[in-house]
Scaffold this motif. Structure first.
Motif, PDB file in Angstrom:
ATOM      1  N   ILE A  48       0.833  -1.205   0.000  1.00 46.02           N
ATOM      2  CA  ILE A  48       0.000   0.000   0.000  1.00 46.02           C
ATOM      3  C   ILE A  48       0.866   1.252   0.000  1.00 46.02           C
ATOM      4  CG2 ILE A  48      -1.607   1.365   1.399  1.00 46.02           C
ATOM      5  CD1 ILE A  48      -2.874  -1.271   2.279  1.00 46.02           C
ATOM      6  N   PHE A  49       1.935   1.230   0.790  1.00 43.34           N
ATOM      7  CA  PHE A  49       2.761   2.427   0.925  1.00 43.34           C
ATOM      8  C   PHE A  49       3.886   2.510  -0.103  1.00 43.34           C
ATOM      9  CE2 PHE A  49       0.813   2.419   5.154  1.00 43.34           C
ATOM     10  CZ  PHE A  49       0.395   3.735   5.212  1.00 43.34           C
ATOM     11  N   GLU A  50       3.863   1.646  -1.098  1.00 43.07           N
ATOM     12  CA  GLU A  50       4.828   1.773  -2.192  1.00 43.07           C
ATOM     13  C   GLU A  50       4.624   3.072  -2.960  1.00 43.07           C
ATOM     14  OE1 GLU A  50       4.367  -1.675  -4.579  1.00 43.07           O
ATOM     15  OE2 GLU A  50       5.549  -2.979  -3.276  1.00 43.07           O
ATOM     16  N   GLY A  51       3.402   3.564  -2.933  1.00 46.09           N
ATOM     17  CA  GLY A  51       3.115   4.800  -3.662  1.00 46.09           C
ATOM     18  C   GLY A  51       3.376   6.068  -2.871  1.00 46.09           C
ATOM     19  N   PHE A  52       3.820   5.947  -1.616  1.00 52.27           N
ATOM     20  CA  PHE A  52       4.084   7.150  -0.811  1.00 52.27           C
ATOM     21  C   PHE A  52       5.212   7.968  -1.459  1.00 52.27           C
ATOM     22  CE2 PHE A  52       5.972   9.692   2.527  1.00 52.27           C
ATOM     23  CZ  PHE A  52       4.875  10.172   3.216  1.00 52.27           C
ATOM     24  N   PRO A  53       4.966   9.258  -1.749  1.00 52.61           N
ATOM     25  CA  PRO A  53       5.940  10.087  -2.491  1.00 52.61           C
ATOM     26  C   PRO A  53       7.059  10.635  -1.608  1.00 52.61           C
ATOM     27  CG  PRO A  53       4.001  11.380  -1.993  1.00 52.61           C
ATOM     28  CD  PRO A  53       3.730  10.001  -1.432  1.00 52.61           C
ATOM     29  N   VAL A  54       8.064   9.823  -1.368  1.00 55.39           N
ATOM     30  CA  VAL A  54       9.147  10.225  -0.456  1.00 55.39           C
ATOM     31  C   VAL A  54       9.865  11.482  -0.954  1.00 55.39           C
ATOM     32  CG1 VAL A  54      11.308   9.512   0.605  1.00 55.39           C
ATOM     33  CG2 VAL A  54       9.468   7.847   0.288  1.00 55.39           C
ATOM     34  N   LEU A  56       8.889  13.809  -3.071  1.00 57.90           N
ATOM     35  CA  LEU A  56       8.007  14.969  -3.032  1.00 57.90           C
ATOM     36  C   LEU A  56       7.792  15.442  -1.600  1.00 57.90           C
ATOM     37  CD1 LEU A  56       6.332  16.833  -4.798  1.00 57.90           C
ATOM     38  CD2 LEU A  56       4.420  15.247  -4.559  1.00 57.90           C
ATOM     39  N   PHE A  57       7.713  14.507  -0.662  1.00 54.75           N
ATOM     40  CA  PHE A  57       7.582  14.841   0.750  1.00 54.75           C
ATOM     41  C   PHE A  57       8.752  15.714   1.207  1.00 54.75           C
ATOM     42  CE2 PHE A  57       8.747  13.925   5.150  1.00 54.75           C
ATOM     43  CZ  PHE A  57       7.560  14.175   5.829  1.00 54.75           C
ATOM     44  N   VAL A  58       9.971  15.298   0.865  1.00 57.31           N
ATOM     45  CA  VAL A  58      11.166  16.055   1.254  1.00 57.31           C
ATOM     46  C   VAL A  58      11.172  17.430   0.589  1.00 57.31           C
ATOM     47  CG1 VAL A  58      13.691  16.117   1.154  1.00 57.31           C
ATOM     48  CG2 VAL A  58      12.511  13.966   1.664  1.00 57.31           C
ATOM     49  N   THR A  59      10.741  17.484  -0.680  1.00 52.49           N
ATOM     50  CA  THR A  59      10.724  18.759  -1.397  1.00 52.49           C
ATOM     51  C   THR A  59       9.781  19.759  -0.743  1.00 52.49           C
ATOM     52  OG1 THR A  59      11.266  17.715  -3.515  1.00 52.49           O
ATOM     53  CG2 THR A  59      10.198  19.870  -3.605  1.00 52.49           C
ATOM     54  N   ILE A  60       8.562  19.322  -0.424  1.00 50.93           N
ATOM     55  CA  ILE A  60       7.585  20.235   0.164  1.00 50.93           C
ATOM     56  C   ILE A  60       8.009  20.666   1.564  1.00 50.93           C
ATOM     57  CG2 ILE A  60       5.188  20.508   0.888  1.00 50.93           C
ATOM     58  CD1 ILE A  60       4.391  18.559  -1.292  1.00 50.93           C
ATOM     59  N   VAL A  61       8.533  19.714   2.352  1.00 49.96           N
ATOM     60  CA  VAL A  61       9.022  20.074   3.684  1.00 49.96           C
ATOM     61  C   VAL A  61      10.136  21.111   3.571  1.00 49.96           C
ATOM     62  CG1 VAL A  61      10.287  19.240   5.699  1.00 49.96           C
ATOM     63  CG2 VAL A  61       8.383  17.915   4.806  1.00 49.96           C
ATOM     64  N   THR A 274      -0.604  20.732   3.507  1.00 51.16           N
ATOM     65  CA  THR A 274      -0.311  20.446   2.097  1.00 51.16           C
ATOM     66  C   THR A 274       0.391  19.109   1.953  1.00 51.16           C
ATOM     67  OG1 THR A 274      -0.074  22.817   1.681  1.00 51.16           O
ATOM     68  CG2 THR A 274       0.829  21.313   0.023  1.00 51.16           C
ATOM     69  N   ILE A 275       1.350  18.857   2.821  1.00 52.68           N
ATOM     70  CA  ILE A 275       2.084  17.593   2.785  1.00 52.68           C
ATOM     71  C   ILE A 275       1.130  16.421   2.982  1.00 52.68           C
ATOM     72  CG2 ILE A 275       3.798  16.195   4.018  1.00 52.68           C
ATOM     73  CD1 ILE A 275       5.209  18.895   4.684  1.00 52.68           C
ATOM     74  N   LEU A 276       0.219  16.559   3.934  1.00 53.99           N
ATOM     75  CA  LEU A 276      -0.750  15.502   4.201  1.00 53.99           C
ATOM     76  C   LEU A 276      -1.647  15.270   2.992  1.00 53.99           C
ATOM     77  CD1 LEU A 276      -2.022  13.534   6.219  1.00 53.99           C
ATOM     78  CD2 LEU A 276      -3.408  15.428   7.088  1.00 53.99           C
ATOM     79  N   GLY A 280      -1.207  11.822   0.872  1.00 55.05           N
ATOM     80  CA  GLY A 280      -2.361  10.936   0.901  1.00 55.05           C
ATOM     81  C   GLY A 280      -2.926  10.674  -0.475  1.00 55.05           C
ATOM     82  N   MET A 281      -3.049  11.729  -1.276  1.00 58.51           N
ATOM     83  CA  MET A 281      -3.623  11.581  -2.607  1.00 58.51           C
ATOM     84  C   MET A 281      -2.721  10.771  -3.527  1.00 58.51           C
ATOM     85  SD  MET A 281      -6.669  12.667  -2.992  1.00 58.51           S
ATOM     86  CE  MET A 281      -6.682  12.604  -4.782  1.00 58.51           C
ATOM     87  N   VAL A 282      -1.413  11.024  -3.490  1.00 56.05           N
ATOM     88  CA  VAL A 282      -0.490  10.269  -4.347  1.00 56.05           C
ATOM     89  C   VAL A 282      -0.484   8.795  -3.953  1.00 56.05           C
ATOM     90  CG1 VAL A 282       1.926   9.970  -5.015  1.00 56.05           C
ATOM     91  CG2 VAL A 282       0.955  12.267  -4.868  1.00 56.05           C
ATOM     92  N   THR A 283      -0.551   8.535  -2.658  1.00 53.36           N
ATOM     93  CA  THR A 283      -0.609   7.149  -2.195  1.00 53.36           C
ATOM     94  C   THR A 283      -1.881   6.464  -2.685  1.00 53.36           C
ATOM     95  OG1 THR A 283       0.654   7.711  -0.194  1.00 53.36           O
ATOM     96  CG2 THR A 283      -0.580   5.647  -0.159  1.00 53.36           C
ATOM     97  N   TYR A 284      -3.004   7.201  -2.651  1.00 54.19           N
ATOM     98  CA  TYR A 284      -4.254   6.602  -3.112  1.00 54.19           C
ATOM     99  C   TYR A 284      -4.262   6.404  -4.629  1.00 54.19           C
ATOM    100  CZ  TYR A 284      -9.138   5.370  -3.457  1.00 54.19           C
ATOM    101  OH  TYR A 284     -10.299   4.683  -3.703  1.00 54.19           O
TER     102      TYR A 284
END
Length: 416
Positions: A48-54, A56-61, A274-276, A280-284
């Motif tokens: 399920i979490f293979e799609g988590f955008p690591v 992109l997460f770092v970029t937005i943070v 925004t990160i959330l 969440g959307m990219v994972t879904y």
């Protein structure tokens, strides 16, 4: 019921709930990914979490943290003061200065609503005092924020380029940025010409005296260091192709260390909502792909007939939906749907992606969106109900005309 129907039905429920209730759609997307992934697809948590955008997460943070530091040490206020001071008595230039400052802020990584929240109060107060149309000022600030929103180091730009980068398609970051910037400049020119209004009592001399006396810039060494850091971020990302998120984190940390008093407050300024939402959307969306939903919808769209017609339909649909829902969430959902259409047709990848990005964001003038709500809430000395209807009318025009123009300028010429 098939997995495709369950996954698309859950996505529809998410948008309805997030639109009607004050809940971040990212939370609903994570829940949906878990429920649909386990109950309907039989996936493990790791799958399920293979799609988590690591990345992109770092970029937005990183970029929102750096922006937070810059805001708290006064650098953002400095840019606004310098920009307003450039009008030198010409009140008609104020909307364009605010447009330019908003574009610079978002191009450097400021999330669009944050830039609008900073500049709209300044612009609306100025408009009220000198008889300039507050509707024009508010709408041009929003357009300016979107003009810079798709630079390679901006949140929205990084989101779109990151999603397309995982496909066989090639989309030039510069072309995407220039397409969005140029379209929003055109939109602002039309807005300026249609809504420009000043009362005869507001003289250029009085405006100039007020601006000059109130906006004298005074650059501190921390602000100077922040400007250097922002320039280094651009050079490092665009010239040396270094990871934007890590560069922004390094720059933000260095600036925080020389201003320890505001270090903890800077962390609070990271755009966690925004990160959330994005994560969440990219994972879904990855769940949608695993369920075969993206492929099914894309094939259905392609089977409707001419790809050009389908492209126009997509632009119109995202504009209508985004006027009531999160534009970031809509972008996250629509790009994967457009990819198979692009791969199976002669449509220009950068043209359609840019047209979809523009169609999704320009309708954020809606009072149901954060940006439009900020304009409505900061209006001064107006009939609130009448001003609300004016924003609705303006947005309706954008929804009806904007996607068609974006399609006509960006998709059609490159496909003939």
């Amino acid at each position: 019921m098939s997995a495709e129907m369950i996954s698309i039905g859950a996505l529809g429920v998410m948008f309805v709930v997030a639109t009607l209730l004050p809940i971040n759609i990212g939370i609903l997307a994570f829940i949906g990914a878990f429920v649909v992934g386990t109950a309907s697809l039989g996936l493990t948590e790791d799958e399920i979490f293979e799609g988590f955008p690591v990345s992109l997460f770092v970029t937005i943070v990183g970029v929102t943290y750096l922006f937070s530091v810059a805001q708290r040490n006064g650098t953002i206020d400095l840019l606004v003061r310098v920009g307003i001071r450039l009008v030198r008595g010409k009140a008609a230039l104020v909307p364009w200065v605010l447009f330019g400052v908003a574009a610079v802020l978002t191009a450097f990584g400021t999330f669009t609503p944050a830039a609008v929240a900073l500049l709209v109060p300044v612009g609306m107060n100025f408009a009220y005092r000198y008889g300039i149309s507050q509707l024009m000022i508010g709408m041009m600030v929003i357009s300016g924020a979107h003009a810079g929103a798709f630079s390679p180091i901006a949140v929205s730009g990084a989101l779109v380029l990151g999603m397309v980068g995982n496909t066989p398609l090639a989309v030039s970051p510069l072309a995407l940025f220039l397409a969005s910037f140029g379209f929003n400049v055109l939109l602002s020119v039309l807005t300026f010409l249609l809504l420009r209004r000043r009362t005869p009592e507001a003289s250029a001399e009085s405006v100039g005296e007020d601006v000059e006396s109130a906006a004298e810039p005074n650059v501190t060494w921390r602000q100077g260091l922040t400007l250097v850091a922002l320039a280094a971020l651009v050079v490092g990302a665009l010239v040396f192709h270094l990871e934007i998120g890590f560069l922004a984190l390094v720059a933000g940390a260095v600036l925080a260390l020389v201003d320890m008093k505001n270090q903890s407050k800077a962390v609070e300024g990271i755009s966690w909502s925004t990160i959330l939402l994005v994560a969440g959307m990219v994972t879904y969306v990855e769940i949608l792909e695993k369920a075969g939903t993206i492929e099914t919808i894309s094939h259905g769209a392609a089977g409707m007939g001419a790809p050009l017609f389908v492209a126009l339909l997509l632009c119109l649909v995202v504009a209508v939906v985004s006027a009531f829902a999160s534009s970031t969430a809509i972008l996250t959902a629509i790009i994967p749907i457009a990819v198979p259409l692009l791969l199976a047709s002669h449509l220009s990848a950068v043209g359609l992606v840019a047209a979809l990005a523009i169609s999704t964001t320009i309708v954020d003038t809606s009072p149901f969106s954060t940006n439009g709500a900020l304009v409505l809430s900061n209006a001064r000395g107006v009939d609130r109900e009448k001003f609300y209807k004016q924003i609705i009318g303006y947005t309706a025009g954008i929804v009806g005309i904007g996607p068609v123009l974006a399609w006509s300028f960006l998709v059609v010429p490159a496909s003939l």
